[in-house]
Structure formats: structure tokens, C-alpha cells
Design an enzyme around this catalytic site. Sequence first.
Site, PDB file in Angstrom:
ATOM      1  N   GLU A 116      -8.427 -11.194 -17.790  1.00 39.43           N
ATOM      2  CA  GLU A 116      -7.094 -11.224 -18.137  1.00 39.43           C
ATOM      3  C   GLU A 116      -6.378 -10.091 -18.591  1.00 39.43           C
ATOM      4  O   GLU A 116      -5.131  -9.719 -18.932  1.00 39.43           O
ATOM      5  CB  GLU A 116      -6.971 -12.535 -19.407  1.00 39.43           C
ATOM      6  CG  GLU A 116      -7.317 -13.597 -18.936  1.00 39.43           C
ATOM      7  CD  GLU A 116      -6.553 -14.076 -17.932  1.00 39.43           C
ATOM      8  OE1 GLU A 116      -5.197 -14.213 -18.126  1.00 39.43           O
ATOM      9  OE2 GLU A 116      -6.833 -14.852 -16.836  1.00 39.43           O
ATOM     10  N   ASP A 169       5.889  10.387   7.827  1.00 40.06           N
ATOM     11  CA  ASP A 169       5.631   9.086   7.108  1.00 40.06           C
ATOM     12  C   ASP A 169       6.938   8.593   6.547  1.00 40.06           C
ATOM     13  O   ASP A 169       7.600   9.222   6.180  1.00 40.06           O
ATOM     14  CB  ASP A 169       4.753   9.309   6.098  1.00 40.06           C
ATOM     15  CG  ASP A 169       3.096   9.907   6.662  1.00 40.06           C
ATOM     16  OD1 ASP A 169       3.052   9.213   7.614  1.00 40.06           O
ATOM     17  OD2 ASP A 169       2.464  10.020   5.571  1.00 40.06           O
TER      18      ASP A 169
END
Length: 252
Positions: A116, A169
Site C-alpha cells: 500500500e 525521438d
Amino acid sequence: MRFDVITLFPELFAPFLAAGVTRRAYESKLVDVRLWNLRDYAEGNYRRVDDRPFGGGPGMVMMAAPLEKCLQAIRADQADARPVVLFSPVGRRLDHAAVERWSASDGAVLICGRYEGIDQRFIDRHVDLQISLGDFVLSGGEIAAMALLDAVARLQPGVLNDEGSHAADSFNPALDGLLDCPHYTRPEHWAGAEVPAELMSGHHAQIERWRREQRLALTARERPDLIEAARAAGRLSAADLAFLLTPDKKRL
């Protein structure tokens, strides 16, 4: 640069570090990746690293003490202290500009959370920066750590076969922050579709203009926020702006 990775699953990194073109960066230590198994710094026969959350609720929370002990071992092994990074949904979203900064840095300590989350006291005491890949949740920070390492590694000199590859890119400033254009290879005819005539023309100026228009059209359709950012920064030419006003954003 050196990245120290705190993880409960160091075995996940073995194939990642040994495969693909980026392995050159890891093998040469251009990007020196060192893995630290958090359980080695936990106490007791079961090497426990998590416990139930105070206040109740589902899941478990990673304990502060093993994390701090592991971090202390890393600090003792480092010549210079590097920033501590936690991969978390509350973090800043990783983008190309951040990757470029990390690629020119000395590295960091990367914490791969699980369960968690991590005891907030450790975060408050030791974490310098939190990073997120996006608005979704992973089972742990390992995939996020690999994403950062891969993005950083491919920017290192000599890692890619073609030194100009990353300059083309998507998101790269060399492309004014736009998405990259579509790419084609042999055969010329496949499944009823053909390679665009402009790419077969041999006319370099025509090819570059076609690629520019494709980048503009694709970015306008999929990421209009990037177009607005490029416009605001003055990175779009008069020809770019005129093309963006065409109704069909031709050929896409």
C-alpha cells in the site's frame, strides 16, 4: 553515473540489464546500476519489511527501519551522496526533459515501493523527489525504475547504433517537442498499402518537409498540448502554422 536500486525483487532486473541495446550502458558502467535487496536489511527470522497500517485498512505498509538501514549501507558505499527518489503516484510525471537532466547527472538512489505504500516518516526524512510514470498504479516501483534507467541509458554516448537516433525521438527538443513521424521499410508494397511517394522520391528537402508535416499532424491529433507548447515557445515556423490550418492535416 550510478543508480542504487532498493527493491524486494532484484531478480526482476537481471534480464533487463542484460538484454537489448541499452545493455552496453550497463556493461560499460556508463550507467552503473547496483541492486540492494531490502530483505537483507530487515530483522528477525522472516526478514519482515512490512506491517499492518495504523488506523486499519487493506494491505500492508513498508516499514521505515529496514529502508533506512539499507539507505545507510548505500551511503557508506558511495563516495558522494546522491538524491533519493521514490516511485509513487503522487510524484512528478516523468518526461523527456527530466530524463535529459538525469542522463547528465551523477545518478540517484531509486526506491521501488510495494504494497500500500511506504511509512510516511521515511519519506519525510529521506526522500528528495517522487516520480510517477502516469495516472495509474503498478504493483511496485521496479517497472518505473527500469523505465527511467532505460530512458537514461539510451541517451549515453555510444549506446545506440546510430548516434543521431535519439535526436529524432518524440518529445526531443531537436524536433521542437513534437511526436515523431511514421516510419516505413521494405517491402514497398505490403497488404495493399504502399510507402508514401515522398519517401521514395530521393528528394531530401521534400522528404524532410513530409516528415515535418507528419509530425505536426500526428501531434495535433494525439497531443494538441504539445502543439500549444511549441507554439508558445516560438518553435513553429510560418509554414508549420499554415499547415496546421489545413482542414485535413493531409496524408494522416
